[in-house]
Structure formats: structure tokens, C-alpha cells
Scaffold this motif. Structure first.
Motif, short mmCIF file in Angstrom:
data_model
loop_
_atom_site.label_atom_id
_atom_site.label_comp_id
_atom_site.label_asym_id
_atom_site.label_seq_id
_atom_site.Cartn_x
_atom_site.Cartn_y
_atom_site.Cartn_z
N PHE A 154 -10.66 22.47 -32.19
CA PHE A 154 -10.58 23.93 -32.15
C PHE A 154 -9.16 24.34 -31.76
O PHE A 154 -8.64 23.91 -30.73
CB PHE A 154 -11.61 24.52 -31.19
CG PHE A 154 -12.97 24.66 -31.81
CD1 PHE A 154 -13.25 25.74 -32.62
CD2 PHE A 154 -13.93 23.69 -31.62
CE1 PHE A 154 -14.49 25.85 -33.24
CE2 PHE A 154 -15.17 23.79 -32.22
CZ PHE A 154 -15.46 24.89 -33.03
N ILE A 155 -8.54 25.18 -32.60
CA ILE A 155 -7.16 25.59 -32.40
C ILE A 155 -7.07 26.84 -31.55
O ILE A 155 -6.30 26.93 -30.61
CB ILE A 155 -6.47 25.85 -33.76
CG1 ILE A 155 -6.63 24.64 -34.68
CG2 ILE A 155 -5.01 26.21 -33.57
CD1 ILE A 155 -6.06 23.36 -34.15
N ASN A 156 -7.85 27.86 -31.90
CA ASN A 156 -7.81 29.13 -31.16
C ASN A 156 -8.98 29.99 -31.60
O ASN A 156 -9.73 29.64 -32.53
CB ASN A 156 -6.49 29.87 -31.39
CG ASN A 156 -6.11 30.75 -30.19
OD1 ASN A 156 -6.93 31.03 -29.32
ND2 ASN A 156 -4.87 31.21 -30.16
N TYR A 157 -9.14 31.13 -30.95
CA TYR A 157 -10.16 32.10 -31.32
C TYR A 157 -9.60 33.50 -31.08
O TYR A 157 -8.65 33.69 -30.33
CB TYR A 157 -11.45 31.89 -30.49
CG TYR A 157 -11.24 32.16 -29.01
CD1 TYR A 157 -11.35 33.44 -28.49
CD2 TYR A 157 -10.91 31.12 -28.14
CE1 TYR A 157 -11.13 33.69 -27.14
CE2 TYR A 157 -10.70 31.36 -26.80
CZ TYR A 157 -10.81 32.64 -26.30
OH TYR A 157 -10.58 32.89 -24.97
N TRP A 158 -10.22 34.46 -31.76
CA TRP A 158 -9.85 35.87 -31.59
C TRP A 158 -11.13 36.67 -31.49
O TRP A 158 -12.09 36.43 -32.23
CB TRP A 158 -9.01 36.35 -32.79
CG TRP A 158 -7.73 35.60 -32.89
CD1 TRP A 158 -6.53 35.93 -32.33
CD2 TRP A 158 -7.50 34.36 -33.58
NE1 TRP A 158 -5.58 34.98 -32.63
CE2 TRP A 158 -6.15 34.01 -33.40
CE3 TRP A 158 -8.31 33.53 -34.35
CZ2 TRP A 158 -5.60 32.86 -33.94
CZ3 TRP A 158 -7.77 32.38 -34.89
CH2 TRP A 158 -6.42 32.05 -34.69
N VAL A 159 -11.17 37.63 -30.58
CA VAL A 159 -12.37 38.41 -30.37
C VAL A 159 -12.06 39.90 -30.41
O VAL A 159 -11.08 40.36 -29.83
CB VAL A 159 -13.07 38.03 -29.04
CG1 VAL A 159 -12.12 38.15 -27.85
CG2 VAL A 159 -14.29 38.88 -28.80
N LEU A 167 -13.63 35.31 -34.36
CA LEU A 167 -13.12 34.39 -35.38
C LEU A 167 -12.59 33.16 -34.67
O LEU A 167 -11.85 33.27 -33.69
CB LEU A 167 -12.00 35.04 -36.19
CG LEU A 167 -12.39 36.28 -36.99
CD1 LEU A 167 -12.05 37.54 -36.20
CD2 LEU A 167 -11.64 36.30 -38.31
N CYS A 168 -12.96 31.98 -35.15
CA CYS A 168 -12.51 30.72 -34.57
C CYS A 168 -11.78 29.89 -35.63
O CYS A 168 -12.29 29.74 -36.75
CB CYS A 168 -13.70 29.90 -34.06
SG CYS A 168 -14.78 30.76 -32.91
N LEU A 169 -10.64 29.35 -35.26
CA LEU A 169 -9.88 28.48 -36.16
C LEU A 169 -10.01 27.05 -35.67
O LEU A 169 -9.81 26.77 -34.49
CB LEU A 169 -8.41 28.90 -36.18
CG LEU A 169 -7.49 28.08 -37.09
CD1 LEU A 169 -7.82 28.34 -38.56
CD2 LEU A 169 -6.03 28.41 -36.81
N SER A 170 -10.34 26.14 -36.59
CA SER A 170 -10.50 24.75 -36.21
C SER A 170 -10.08 23.83 -37.35
O SER A 170 -9.90 24.26 -38.49
CB SER A 170 -11.95 24.46 -35.82
OG SER A 170 -12.81 24.68 -36.93
N GLN A 171 -9.95 22.57 -37.01
CA GLN A 171 -9.76 21.50 -37.99
C GLN A 171 -10.98 20.60 -37.91
O GLN A 171 -11.42 20.25 -36.81
CB GLN A 171 -8.49 20.71 -37.70
CG GLN A 171 -7.23 21.51 -37.91
CD GLN A 171 -6.00 20.71 -37.57
OE1 GLN A 171 -5.76 20.39 -36.41
NE2 GLN A 171 -5.20 20.38 -38.57
N ALA A 172 -11.52 20.25 -39.06
CA ALA A 172 -12.73 19.43 -39.08
C ALA A 172 -12.85 18.74 -40.43
O ALA A 172 -12.19 19.13 -41.40
CB ALA A 172 -13.96 20.29 -38.82
N LYS A 173 -13.72 17.74 -40.50
CA LYS A 173 -13.92 17.05 -41.78
C LYS A 173 -14.67 17.91 -42.78
O LYS A 173 -14.48 17.80 -43.99
CB LYS A 173 -14.64 15.72 -41.57
CG LYS A 173 -16.03 15.86 -40.97
CD LYS A 173 -16.68 14.52 -40.72
CE LYS A 173 -18.06 14.69 -40.08
NZ LYS A 173 -18.71 13.40 -39.83
#
Length: 200
Positions: A154-159, A167-173
Motif C-alpha cells: 500500500f502506497i497511500n490513501y486519500w479520504v 481512494l487507496c493506491l497499492s501495488q499487487a499481483k
């Protein structure tokens, strides 16, 4: 002593980004463009973004990042400015593509990107007045505690507290890993998970 002061300043700016914006009279916004699904390319959005950058100072806006979901035709722009009017004016003059929504947001302390691959933006619509930045910060900590189990970063989130949008920004498979992390961490399943490309 001077070196110590510099380190403290850097830490404060990194860990407390919203305080820095408040001191400059600026806020964070995410504006959303719903374009034609399957007809949007990252390259075209990069060109439009360059036009935004060319005129942003005229309206006291600083565009920070953007994310593109080519399949769904969605573009999300993160910016810093005093109010949302400057965002609309910048987009109007730069290329004429006005956003469909503009969210006033707060964020957390950003984690580092491991690379530019496998980025996902997930969205939770929790309802007006039903979530606070403090609530989301707590949920985010729970995500961080279990993310390794599913190979997520998980990189960051904004509310946006007014509308209850997160909104959540992440890296995943894949998107399932993002959903499973949220499910195990706190049970709040996103309404949508989109694979995106990021630009700055």
C-alpha cells in the motif's frame, strides 16, 4: 545542529503533508475524469497533463500525480491548490477536459513505490458523514499489518470526509490480492479496484 534541523524539517514534511498544505493556504484535491472506456491512452493523458503543467501557475495550482485506467476511461488527478475553481480553470484552458468530480482530500504518509508496475487504485464509497480521516488512518494501519500476506504494497490513501469516499493506491499481483488484504484487515471491501498507470 544545522544537519539535525534539516532532518527534522524533512521528516515533518514527509510525515505531516497536510500541515504543510495548511500553512501555505493550499489543500489537496483529486479530480476525476470519466472519458470513453477503451478510448483513453496513457500517452494521450500524458500530453494533456503537460498542457496542464504549462498553465497551472496562472491559477495557483500544482498538479502532483495522475492515474489512468485505460480500460474504464478514467483519469484521476492529484493536485494542490487553494480551491477547486483553479483546477477547473486550468483544465479548461489547457485542453478543455473538465472533471466530472472534484474531491477535497486528506492523505497519509506515502510509502515508496517498488517500481511503476502493477499499480491499483481502489475506491470505497462509505457514505456522506460516515468516515473521518482518523478512521481511515486506523484502517490503513491494519492494511499495512497484513499486506505482506497477500504480496501487496500500500502506497497511500486519500479520504474525502464530506462524501465518505476513500481512494487507496497499492501495488499487487492482481486486484484479488488488494481485496483480500482489505477483507482480512478490516472487512471494508472496495466498490471498485482498477489497474492504473501513474504519471507525474
Amino acid at each position: 545542529m544545522k544537519a539535525f534541523f534539516c532532518v527534522v524539517v524533512v521528516v515533518l514534511v514527509y510525515v505531516c503533508p497536510q500541515q504543510g498544505f495548511a500553512q501555505t493556504g493550499k489543500n489537496l484535491y483529486i479530480d476525476v475524469h470519466q472519458l470513453t472506456p477503451g478510448k483513453v491512452t496513457y500517452e494521450a493523458v500524458a500530453q494533456a497533463h503537460a498542457k496542464d503543467l504549462a498553465v497551472q501557475n496562472k491559477y495557483n495550482v500544482q498538479f502532483l500525480k495522475y492515474w489512468v485506467d485505460e480500460e474504464k476511461g478514467l483519469v484521476y488527478c492529484l493536485s494542490s491548490t487553494a480551491d477547486s475553481a483553479g483546477i477547473r480553470k486550468t483544465h479548461a484552458e489547457a485542453h478543455g477536459l473538465l472533471p466530472d468530480q472534484v474531491y477535497l482530500v486528506t492523505d497519509g504518509a506515502a510509502a515508496a513505490l517498488k517500481n511503476q508496475d502493477n499499480l491499483f487504485l481502489d475506491i470505497h464509497h462509505l457514505g456522506a458523514g460516515k468516515v473521518t480521516a482518523k478512521d481511515v488512518a486506523g484502517a490503513h494501519q491494519k492494511d499495512l499489518a497484513v499486506q505482506d500476506k497477500f504480496g501487496v504494497n500500500f502506497i497511500n490513501y486519500w479520504v474525502n470526509e464530506k462524501d465518505g469516499t476513500v481512494l487507496c493506491l497499492s501495488q499487487a499481483k492482481d486486484s484479488a490480492a488488494v481485496i483480500n488484504t482489505h477483507r482480512l484487515a478490516h472487512g471494508l471491501i472496495p466498490d471498485a479496484v482498477m489497474r492504473v498507470k501513474q504519471g507525474q
